[in-house]
Design a protein around this motif. Structure first.
Motif, short mmCIF file in Angstrom:
data_model
loop_
_atom_site.label_atom_id
_atom_site.label_comp_id
_atom_site.label_asym_id
_atom_site.label_seq_id
_atom_site.Cartn_x
_atom_site.Cartn_y
_atom_site.Cartn_z
N GLY A 1 38.90 1.99 -51.44
CA GLY A 1 38.72 1.32 -50.16
C GLY A 1 38.89 2.22 -48.96
O GLY A 1 38.65 1.78 -47.83
N PHE A 2 39.29 3.47 -49.15
CA PHE A 2 39.52 4.40 -48.03
C PHE A 2 38.65 5.64 -48.22
O PHE A 2 38.64 6.27 -49.29
CB PHE A 2 40.99 4.80 -47.94
N TYR A 3 37.93 6.01 -47.13
CA TYR A 3 37.04 7.17 -47.18
C TYR A 3 37.29 8.06 -45.96
O TYR A 3 37.62 7.58 -44.86
CB TYR A 3 35.57 6.73 -47.17
N ARG A 4 37.11 9.35 -46.17
CA ARG A 4 37.10 10.31 -45.06
C ARG A 4 35.67 10.83 -44.93
O ARG A 4 35.15 11.50 -45.82
CB ARG A 4 38.05 11.47 -45.32
N LEU A 5 35.03 10.50 -43.81
CA LEU A 5 33.65 10.88 -43.58
C LEU A 5 33.58 11.85 -42.40
O LEU A 5 34.09 11.54 -41.31
CB LEU A 5 32.79 9.64 -43.28
N THR A 6 32.99 13.00 -42.63
CA THR A 6 32.80 14.00 -41.57
C THR A 6 31.31 14.20 -41.36
O THR A 6 30.58 14.50 -42.31
CB THR A 6 33.46 15.34 -41.95
N GLY A 7 30.88 14.02 -40.13
CA GLY A 7 29.47 14.23 -39.78
C GLY A 7 29.29 15.55 -39.08
O GLY A 7 29.95 15.82 -38.06
N HIS A 8 28.44 16.40 -39.60
CA HIS A 8 28.20 17.73 -39.03
C HIS A 8 26.89 17.74 -38.25
O HIS A 8 25.85 17.33 -38.76
CB HIS A 8 28.15 18.78 -40.15
N GLY B 1 24.53 20.17 -35.17
CA GLY B 1 24.40 21.40 -34.40
C GLY B 1 24.62 21.14 -32.93
O GLY B 1 24.61 20.00 -32.47
N TYR B 2 24.81 22.24 -32.16
CA TYR B 2 25.11 22.05 -30.74
C TYR B 2 23.88 21.65 -29.93
O TYR B 2 24.00 21.41 -28.72
CB TYR B 2 25.78 23.29 -30.15
N LEU B 3 22.71 21.57 -30.55
CA LEU B 3 21.53 21.05 -29.86
C LEU B 3 21.15 19.66 -30.36
O LEU B 3 20.08 19.15 -30.04
CB LEU B 3 20.34 22.00 -30.04
N GLN B 4 22.03 19.04 -31.14
CA GLN B 4 21.77 17.71 -31.67
C GLN B 4 22.75 16.71 -31.10
O GLN B 4 23.88 17.05 -30.73
CB GLN B 4 21.88 17.71 -33.21
N GLU B 5 22.31 15.46 -31.03
CA GLU B 5 23.19 14.38 -30.60
C GLU B 5 23.57 13.54 -31.81
O GLU B 5 22.71 13.20 -32.63
CB GLU B 5 22.49 13.49 -29.57
N PRO B 6 24.84 13.20 -31.95
CA PRO B 6 25.27 12.42 -33.12
C PRO B 6 24.77 10.98 -33.05
O PRO B 6 24.68 10.39 -31.98
CB PRO B 6 26.80 12.48 -33.04
N ASP B 7 24.44 10.44 -34.22
CA ASP B 7 24.02 9.05 -34.36
C ASP B 7 24.84 8.46 -35.51
O ASP B 7 24.50 8.63 -36.68
CB ASP B 7 22.52 9.00 -34.67
N VAL B 8 25.93 7.78 -35.18
CA VAL B 8 26.88 7.31 -36.18
C VAL B 8 26.27 6.28 -37.13
O VAL B 8 26.44 6.38 -38.35
CB VAL B 8 28.16 6.77 -35.51
N PRO B 9 25.56 5.23 -36.66
CA PRO B 9 24.96 4.29 -37.61
C PRO B 9 24.03 4.98 -38.61
O PRO B 9 24.02 4.65 -39.80
CB PRO B 9 24.21 3.30 -36.71
N GLN B 10 23.24 5.92 -38.12
CA GLN B 10 22.35 6.66 -39.03
C GLN B 10 23.16 7.48 -40.02
O GLN B 10 22.81 7.58 -41.20
CB GLN B 10 21.42 7.56 -38.21
N LEU B 11 24.26 8.07 -39.57
CA LEU B 11 25.13 8.85 -40.45
C LEU B 11 25.70 7.98 -41.56
O LEU B 11 25.77 8.39 -42.73
CB LEU B 11 26.25 9.50 -39.64
N LEU B 12 26.11 6.75 -41.24
CA LEU B 12 26.66 5.84 -42.24
C LEU B 12 25.61 5.48 -43.29
O LEU B 12 25.91 5.38 -44.48
CB LEU B 12 27.20 4.57 -41.58
N ARG B 13 24.39 5.27 -42.83
CA ARG B 13 23.32 4.95 -43.79
C ARG B 13 23.06 6.12 -44.73
O ARG B 13 22.82 5.93 -45.93
CB ARG B 13 22.06 4.56 -43.03
N ARG B 14 23.12 7.33 -44.20
CA ARG B 14 22.95 8.49 -45.06
C ARG B 14 24.12 8.67 -46.02
O ARG B 14 23.95 9.15 -47.13
CB ARG B 14 22.79 9.75 -44.19
N ALA B 15 25.31 8.27 -45.58
CA ALA B 15 26.50 8.43 -46.42
C ALA B 15 26.45 7.52 -47.65
O ALA B 15 27.10 7.81 -48.66
CB ALA B 15 27.76 8.15 -45.61
N ARG B 16 25.69 6.44 -47.59
CA ARG B 16 25.58 5.56 -48.75
C ARG B 16 24.94 6.31 -49.92
O ARG B 16 25.24 6.03 -51.08
CB ARG B 16 24.76 4.33 -48.39
N GLY B 17 24.09 7.25 -49.62
CA GLY B 17 23.49 8.05 -50.68
C GLY B 17 24.45 9.05 -51.28
O GLY B 17 24.14 9.68 -52.29
N HIS B 18 25.64 9.21 -50.66
CA HIS B 18 26.66 10.13 -51.17
C HIS B 18 27.82 9.38 -51.81
O HIS B 18 28.86 9.99 -52.09
CB HIS B 18 27.18 11.02 -50.04
#
Length: 647
Positions: free
Chosen positions: A556-563, A565-582
């Motif tokens: 029930g507990f996860y540590r998720l780190t999104g990496h 680049g300095y020319l990119q803007e983070p998109d947290v919902p998209q990151l969570l969707r990608r994390a489901r594949g991991h």
């Protein structure tokens, strides 16, 4: 600046054409004012004689060869960071050098940040001086009294600048297709006008001999030294070549420079020089130039036949707008890099293209630039006056680039000390001479870009230091994630509820403060808890497959780190969707996001920054864009928990 998406493969010819409009706009409009300032500046007027003309043309040619062709096109552009360039990319390479010690790394960071701050001054001055110099060409045909014409120049320039900055919100993609062709036409015009001038006095071709430049410097004394400040105007766009290499690639930029831009520039400068030797009106006494009533003499517009004057003025205005566009867009890109690297607070950033990443619009930066440009035009009134403010910041940035290149060369290619020092010394000799000459203009206007750079340097270092102190203060009262999970075993009153909770944290090893406050006051915990940390790496882009780093701490507990680049803007919902594949088991579209909102309380009792810098940091924290917007969190599913923190 902007980066083509991976599924697009423009031809080299298309990239060269695009680079003409974006990369070479600044340096390509220098013929409008550079040679004029060498002879007709109110600060160092020179007699129009053959030795002076040949000497200055020789200095112009070898400056373009050594600084632009050799330094940037051959050497510095080899130092790319995943294909991206610019002073912050070079800073990342320089500070990664194995030969650097901790203290020298800190000094390099400060040097690089100061160089980046100085570029904002260039971004403010370039639109103002470029548009002013183009509009002033109208009086070549109107022949109005200087004072009366100046009113029209100021008004027309302000209208163009206001329109230019108002246009930014729709993005450059919709008009980007015409930038290259218009600039190509501009360079063709430069070359043809130059050839027509050279025919009048072919002896100007002798200026390719460097001896004429040395002879001029040796025999012109103090005036010869001061004129270097005007000669430097011909290379002021050199830094943009490196900054924009990620947009088009090294090869198209090199082809554009050596095949189109350099020949067109030199033909025009030679043509202007030939005109000075053959036009009796060019011989003006220094006393008349220094007077307030002198109409002025611009060899660029004198090269243009009368029937073509107004079309060329219109083309020059379009070229200067394009040049200004390149600097404005570059300022957006620099701001995004500084935000991602932790040197500026978050601003509202809008993407203006659905097809190319990196084409962005930052409203706050845009309107601040516009107000600064308007102030410059009203305050300095003419391109000649504004030329006094131009150069000092760019020379300092070029010197800093050379110093950073020394360390990057040793790190990237394993150069010996004598190899790196030998190459950089050649560049530094010329750049330091240009810097010394421009330093003489500090009181006449050079103070402006230095002030802009200093203010932004203070802001950037204050924000970076303040965030570090805030993180240290928050860590004192926080638990590690392992300690927190261990403490849950002894908590009997805790209620678990259905759903997924995402707790944003700046430290991937610590239990977020928002989580501890939520437990303290609400005494509930979701079935699935994600500790989420966004990390900006010292590379421009991270591919989607490498952005996710997921660790299951316990059930029930996860540590998720999104990496990113300095020319990119983070998109947290998209990151969570990608994390489901991991292996992340959650319903990302129904997750609740918890954020900590810190209120900064400046304090003299703690060993932090000076109290005025703490107040500045507190102000910057209040005006920064909300984390929920920056991380693109869905509205209606965000919970913010506030806390007061003394630094």
């Amino acid at each position: 600046m902007s980066q083509h998406s991976s599924d697009e493969h423009p031809s080299t010819r298309a990239l060269v054409l695009g680079a003409l409009g974006i990369v070479f706009g600044d340096i390509g409009t220098s013929p409008l004012y550079a040679l004029k300032e060498c002879f007709y500046s109110k600060h160092h007027a020179l007699a129009v004689t053959a030795p002076h003309v040949l000497g200055i043309l020789s200095l112009i040619f070898w400056s373009l060869i050594l600084i632009v062709s050799v330094k940037y096109l051959i050497f510095v552009m080899r130092a790319g960071r995943n294909g991206e360039g610019g002073i912050l990319a070079l800073l990342a390479l320089a500070t990664s050098a194995r030969c650097n010690k901790a203290k020298s790394t800190g000094a390099l960071l400060m040097l690089g940040v100061f160089g980046a701050a100085l570029l904002y001054g260039d971004g403010i001055i370039t639109p103002a001086i470029s548009v002013l110099s183009a509009v002033e060409g109208l009086n070549q045909g109107l022949k109005m009294p200087p004072d009366e014409f100046q009113k029209y120049v100021t008004g027309i320039t302000l209208v163009i600048l206001i329109g230019l900055f108002s246009f930014q919100r729709i993005g450059t993609e919709k008009v980007g297709g015409i930038f290259g062709p218009v600039t190509l036409l501009w360079f063709a015009t430069l070359g043809m006008a130059g050839i027509a001038g050279i025919v009048r006095a072919p002896e100007v071709l002798a200026s390719f001999n460097p001896w004429h430049g040395f002879h001029f410097l040796l025999h012109s004394g103090w005036h010869g030294f001061l004129v270097l400040g005007s000669v430097f105007l011909v290379v002021t766009g050199g830094e943009a070549l490196y900054a924009d290499m990620g947009h088009f690639g090294v090869k198209p930029i090199r082809i554009g420079w050596f095949v189109v831009v350099l020949p067109a520039l030199m033909l025009n400068y030679l043509g202007q020089g030939a005109l000075l030797l053959t036009d009796p009106a060019a011989v003006v006494s220094p006393e008349l130039i220094a007077s307030a009533t002198w109409e002025g003499y611009n060899p660029f517009f004198r090269l243009i036949p009368g029937w073509a004057l107004y079309p060329v003025v219109g083309l020059a205005t379009a070229a200067t707008v394009i040049a200004s566009q390149a600097l404005i867009t570059g300022t957006y890109s620099l701001t995004l890099q500084a935000i991602q690297l932790g040197y500026l607070p978050r601003f509202s950033i809008r993407h203006t293209s659905a097809h190319t990443r990196g084409q962005i619009y930052i409203p706050a930066v845009n309107w601040l630039l516009m107000l600064a440009c308007i102030g410059l035009v009203i305050g300095f009134k003419s391109s000649s006056n504004l030329a006094s403010a131009y150069g000092i910041a760019v020379t300092m940035t070029m010197v800093i680039t050379t110093l950073l290149f020394y360390f990057a060369a040793r790190s990237l290619w394993g150069w010996k000390v004598w190899q790196a020092a030998g190459v950089c010394t050649v560049f530094l000799v010329g750049e330091l001479a240009f810097f010394a000459a421009n330093a003489m203009k500090v009181l006449d206007g050079g103070w402006f870009p230095l002030t802009v750079g200093l203010v932004l340097f203070i802001i950037m270092t204050t924000w970076q230091t303040g965030r570090r102190l805030l993180s240290q203060e928050m860590d004192k009262s926080s638990l590690s994630q392992e300690e927190f999970l261990e403490s849950l075993k002894y908590t009997k009153t805790l209620v678990r509820v259905q759903g997924t909770a995402v707790f944003m944290s700046g430290n991937s090893g610590k239990a977020p403060g928002a989580l501890l406050h939520n437990l303290k006051h609400n005494k509930v915990l979701h079935e699935t808890v994600i500790f989420l940390t966004i990390v900006t790496d010292n590379v421009p882009y991270i591919t989607p497959g490498k952005q996710v780093e997921l660790i299951q701490l316990q059930e029930g507990f996860y540590r998720l780190t999104g990496h990113y680049g300095y020319l990119q803007e983070p998109d947290v919902p998209q990151l969570l969707r990608r994390a489901r594949g991991h292996g992340l088991e959650c319903k990302a579209d129904h997750a609740t996001f918890f954020l900590g909102r810190e209120t900064i309380v400046p304090s003299t009792q703690l060993a932090g920054m000076a109290i005025w810098r703490e107040h500045l940091f507190a102000f910057l924290s209040r005006v920064a864009q909300a984390p929920s917007s920056y991380f693109r969190l869905p509205e209606g599913r965000v919970v913010e928990l506030g806390m007061r923190v003394r630094i």
